[in-house]
Structure formats: C-alpha cells, structure tokens
Design a protein around this motif. Sequence first.
Motif, short mmCIF file in Angstrom:
data_model
loop_
_atom_site.label_atom_id
_atom_site.label_comp_id
_atom_site.label_asym_id
_atom_site.label_seq_id
_atom_site.Cartn_x
_atom_site.Cartn_y
_atom_site.Cartn_z
N ARG A 51 -25.00 -19.97 37.18
CA ARG A 51 -23.87 -21.65 37.54
C ARG A 51 -23.04 -22.04 37.29
NH1 ARG A 51 -25.91 -26.41 40.19
NH2 ARG A 51 -27.00 -26.76 38.13
N LYS A 55 -27.40 -23.24 33.12
CA LYS A 55 -27.95 -23.20 34.99
C LYS A 55 -27.36 -21.80 35.56
CE LYS A 55 -28.70 -27.51 34.34
NZ LYS A 55 -30.26 -28.49 34.43
N ILE A 57 -29.27 -19.76 39.52
CA ILE A 57 -30.02 -20.01 41.37
C ILE A 57 -30.64 -18.98 40.69
CG2 ILE A 57 -29.59 -20.46 43.48
CD1 ILE A 57 -27.38 -21.70 42.68
N THR A 59 -31.90 -15.97 43.96
CA THR A 59 -31.72 -15.64 45.68
C THR A 59 -32.43 -14.79 46.09
OG1 THR A 59 -29.67 -14.44 45.53
CG2 THR A 59 -29.65 -16.01 45.72
N GLY A 84 -35.00 -25.59 45.84
CA GLY A 84 -34.67 -24.76 47.50
C GLY A 84 -34.32 -25.31 48.19
N GLN A 97 -32.28 -19.69 48.36
CA GLN A 97 -32.17 -20.13 47.50
C GLN A 97 -32.86 -20.70 46.18
OE1 GLN A 97 -28.16 -21.57 47.83
NE2 GLN A 97 -27.23 -20.27 48.21
N SER A 99 -33.58 -22.60 42.16
CA SER A 99 -33.34 -23.69 41.69
C SER A 99 -33.83 -23.02 40.25
CB SER A 99 -32.58 -24.64 40.79
OG SER A 99 -34.18 -25.12 40.90
#
Length: 126
Positions: A51, A55, A57, A59, A84, A97, A99
């Motif tokens: 991100r 950070k 994510i 998937t 999520g 998704q 985090s």
Amino acid sequence: ERDKIRKSEIGKIKNKSNRNMNINKFVQASDPFAIESGKDNSKIHVRVQQRNGRKCITTVQGLASDLDIQRITRALKKTFKCNGSVTIDEELGEIMQLSGDQRTNVREFFVDQEVCHEDQIVIHGG
C-alpha cells in the motif's frame, strides 16, 4: 508352394491393414487424470500488495464458490487479529482482503481447517 503360401499370407496382412479400425470403443468417457480421487484441482492464489510505506494487504482469490467466504474471512480476522473484507470482482469473483502480510498464516489456516489441500495454494511475492 512356398510362394503361394507367402502370397496368400501377404494378402491376408494387406486385408487386415486396410480395415478401418473403430476407435470409439477405446475412447473413455472421462479423463482419469482430470480429477484425482474427488479433489478439486483449482488453485488458490495468495498475494501481498504494497500500500504505502510499510503497509500491505494480503489478497486471496480462487476459493471455491460453494464455500462461505464471509465466514472464512471472519474466522481469519479473529484468528490473526487483523482487519479484512470481501470484494466482488466481475472477472475474478470474490476476493478476500486481509491487512498485513498474512500469506503463511492463510496457508496454514486453510490446510489446518481443511478448506483446501496444500498443493492447491499458490503463494505469490516475497
């Protein structure tokens, strides 16, 4: 006499080779290697996307449509203490998704809870 026998044998061989063989009886209705003992061979792709800064994510896509993805997401959120969501894509279907970098956690969870087999999970990145 030998020439007569040989000519007749050659004639028989030629007649046999000229026959059209019906291969329909040898064709199997299903491919024995397509589905091995009832396993679904579809792959589950687990990726991490950066991100901003530190950070990221995680998937997850490719889960079977008969699974309750909302419930699986809720269980993953509680188990790994992360946020999520589930997004729906027209081409790819439902995408989960989470985090943070949860790739190894997701793999272990899916294998432990028997959501899928370990060889079905493909981890991308890093």
